[in-house]
Design a protein around this motif. Structure first.
Motif, mmCIF file in Angstrom:
data_model
loop_
_atom_site.group_PDB
_atom_site.id
_atom_site.type_symbol
_atom_site.label_atom_id
_atom_site.label_comp_id
_atom_site.label_asym_id
_atom_site.label_seq_id
_atom_site.Cartn_x
_atom_site.Cartn_y
_atom_site.Cartn_z
ATOM 1 N N SER A 51 -0.233 5.926 -1.500
ATOM 2 C CA SER A 51 1.083 6.528 -1.723
ATOM 3 C C SER A 51 2.029 5.626 -2.506
ATOM 4 C CB SER A 51 1.736 6.858 -0.373
ATOM 5 O OG SER A 51 2.256 5.687 0.230
ATOM 6 N N CYS A 52 1.737 4.357 -2.555
ATOM 7 C CA CYS A 52 2.679 3.402 -3.128
ATOM 8 C C CYS A 52 2.596 3.390 -4.651
ATOM 9 C CB CYS A 52 2.403 2.000 -2.581
ATOM 10 S SG CYS A 52 3.497 0.761 -3.299
ATOM 11 N N ALA A 53 3.651 3.902 -5.292
ATOM 12 C CA ALA A 53 3.666 3.970 -6.751
ATOM 13 C C ALA A 53 3.690 2.585 -7.380
ATOM 14 C CB ALA A 53 4.870 4.775 -7.217
ATOM 15 N N ALA A 54 4.234 1.626 -6.641
ATOM 16 C CA ALA A 54 4.308 0.265 -7.162
ATOM 17 C C ALA A 54 3.014 -0.508 -6.929
ATOM 18 C CB ALA A 54 5.481 -0.475 -6.512
ATOM 19 N N ALA A 55 2.082 0.116 -6.196
ATOM 20 C CA ALA A 55 0.765 -0.480 -5.939
ATOM 21 C C ALA A 55 0.848 -1.880 -5.340
ATOM 22 C CB ALA A 55 -0.077 -0.491 -7.211
ATOM 23 N N VAL A 56 1.726 -2.023 -4.376
ATOM 24 C CA VAL A 56 1.866 -3.351 -3.767
ATOM 25 C C VAL A 56 1.175 -3.447 -2.403
ATOM 26 C CG1 VAL A 56 4.059 -3.731 -4.940
ATOM 27 C CG2 VAL A 56 4.063 -2.840 -2.622
ATOM 28 N N ILE A 57 0.610 -2.323 -1.943
ATOM 29 C CA ILE A 57 -0.061 -2.351 -0.637
ATOM 30 C C ILE A 57 -1.546 -2.589 -0.836
ATOM 31 C CG2 ILE A 57 -0.563 -1.081 1.485
ATOM 32 C CD1 ILE A 57 1.925 0.568 1.039
ATOM 33 N N SER A 58 -2.103 -3.449 -0.028
ATOM 34 C CA SER A 58 -3.542 -3.663 -0.046
ATOM 35 C C SER A 58 -4.065 -3.570 1.383
ATOM 36 C CB SER A 58 -3.879 -5.025 -0.662
ATOM 37 O OG SER A 58 -3.248 -6.056 0.057
ATOM 38 N N ILE A 59 -5.293 -3.121 1.504
ATOM 39 C CA ILE A 59 -5.934 -3.026 2.807
ATOM 40 C C ILE A 59 -6.959 -4.147 2.887
ATOM 41 C CG2 ILE A 59 -7.232 -1.563 4.399
ATOM 42 C CD1 ILE A 59 -4.519 -0.399 3.632
ATOM 43 N N ALA A 60 -6.842 -4.952 3.913
ATOM 44 C CA ALA A 60 -7.750 -6.087 4.028
ATOM 45 C C ALA A 60 -8.046 -6.350 5.489
ATOM 46 C CB ALA A 60 -7.126 -7.320 3.392
ATOM 47 N N GLU A 61 -9.045 -7.183 5.704
ATOM 48 C CA GLU A 61 -9.380 -7.532 7.073
ATOM 49 C C GLU A 61 -8.221 -8.272 7.721
ATOM 50 O OE1 GLU A 61 -13.035 -9.658 7.204
ATOM 51 O OE2 GLU A 61 -14.213 -7.883 6.708
ATOM 52 N N ARG A 62 -8.042 -7.960 8.942
ATOM 53 C CA ARG A 62 -6.984 -8.605 9.712
ATOM 54 C C ARG A 62 -7.225 -10.115 9.712
ATOM 55 N NH1 ARG A 62 -4.169 -6.570 14.947
ATOM 56 N NH2 ARG A 62 -4.775 -4.526 14.239
ATOM 57 N N ARG A 63 -6.212 -10.853 9.362
ATOM 58 C CA ARG A 63 -6.394 -12.299 9.185
ATOM 59 C C ARG A 63 -6.371 -13.061 10.495
ATOM 60 N NH1 ARG A 63 -2.130 -12.094 4.341
ATOM 61 N NH2 ARG A 63 -3.453 -11.075 2.821
ATOM 62 N N ALA A 64 -5.460 -12.670 11.357
ATOM 63 C CA ALA A 64 -5.322 -13.426 12.601
ATOM 64 C C ALA A 64 -6.081 -12.749 13.731
ATOM 65 C CB ALA A 64 -3.854 -13.552 12.960
ATOM 66 N N ALA A 65 -6.760 -13.501 14.526
ATOM 67 C CA ALA A 65 -7.439 -12.944 15.684
ATOM 68 C C ALA A 65 -6.401 -12.551 16.716
ATOM 69 C CB ALA A 65 -8.394 -13.981 16.257
ATOM 70 N N VAL A 66 -6.560 -11.350 17.240
ATOM 71 C CA VAL A 66 -5.587 -10.877 18.229
ATOM 72 C C VAL A 66 -6.285 -10.647 19.553
ATOM 73 C CG1 VAL A 66 -3.942 -9.064 18.824
ATOM 74 C CG2 VAL A 66 -4.208 -9.782 16.447
#
Ligand code: SF4
Ligand code: SF4
Length: 66
Positions: A51-66
Motif C-alpha cells: 500500500s505504501c506509495a513511497a515504498a518505504v516498508i519492507s517485510i523482514a525476519e524479526r530481528r530481536a528474539a521475543v
C-alpha cells in the motif's frame, strides 16, 4: 520459529495510507512524523508494504528474539 514483521524506512512521509490497510491494526502514525509498527500485533502479511506509495516498508525476519 522465525517470524516476519514490517519495518518502516526512514523516508516515511507519515501519509497514513498504510494504517487502515493493516488487518491487525498494527500501524500508527506517530506524531505526524512516521509510521510505527506494533511488533506484538504485526504478522508480516505484507499488505502495508504493497500500500505504501513511497515504498518505504519492507517485510523482514524479526530481528530481536521475543
Ligand atoms: S504508507 Fe508509507 S509513507 Fe505513508 S505512512 Fe505508511 S509507511 Fe509512511
Ligand atoms: S505486515 Fe501486515 S500485519 Fe504487519 S503491519 Fe503490515 S499490514 Fe499490518
Amino acid at each position: 520459529m522465525k517470524t516476519k514483521i514490517a519495518y518502516i524506512g526512514k523516508s516515511c512521509v507519515a501519509c497514513g495510507v498504510c494504517v487502515p490497510v493493516c488487518p491487525k491494526s498494527a500501524l500508527q502514525v506517530e506524531k505526524g512524523v512516521r509510521a510505527v509498527v506494533d511488533v506484538e500485533k504485526c504478522v508480516g502479511c505484507g499488505k502495508c508494504e504493497r500500500s505504501c506509495a513511497a515504498a518505504v516498508i519492507s517485510i523482514a525476519e524479526r530481528r530481536a528474539a521475543v
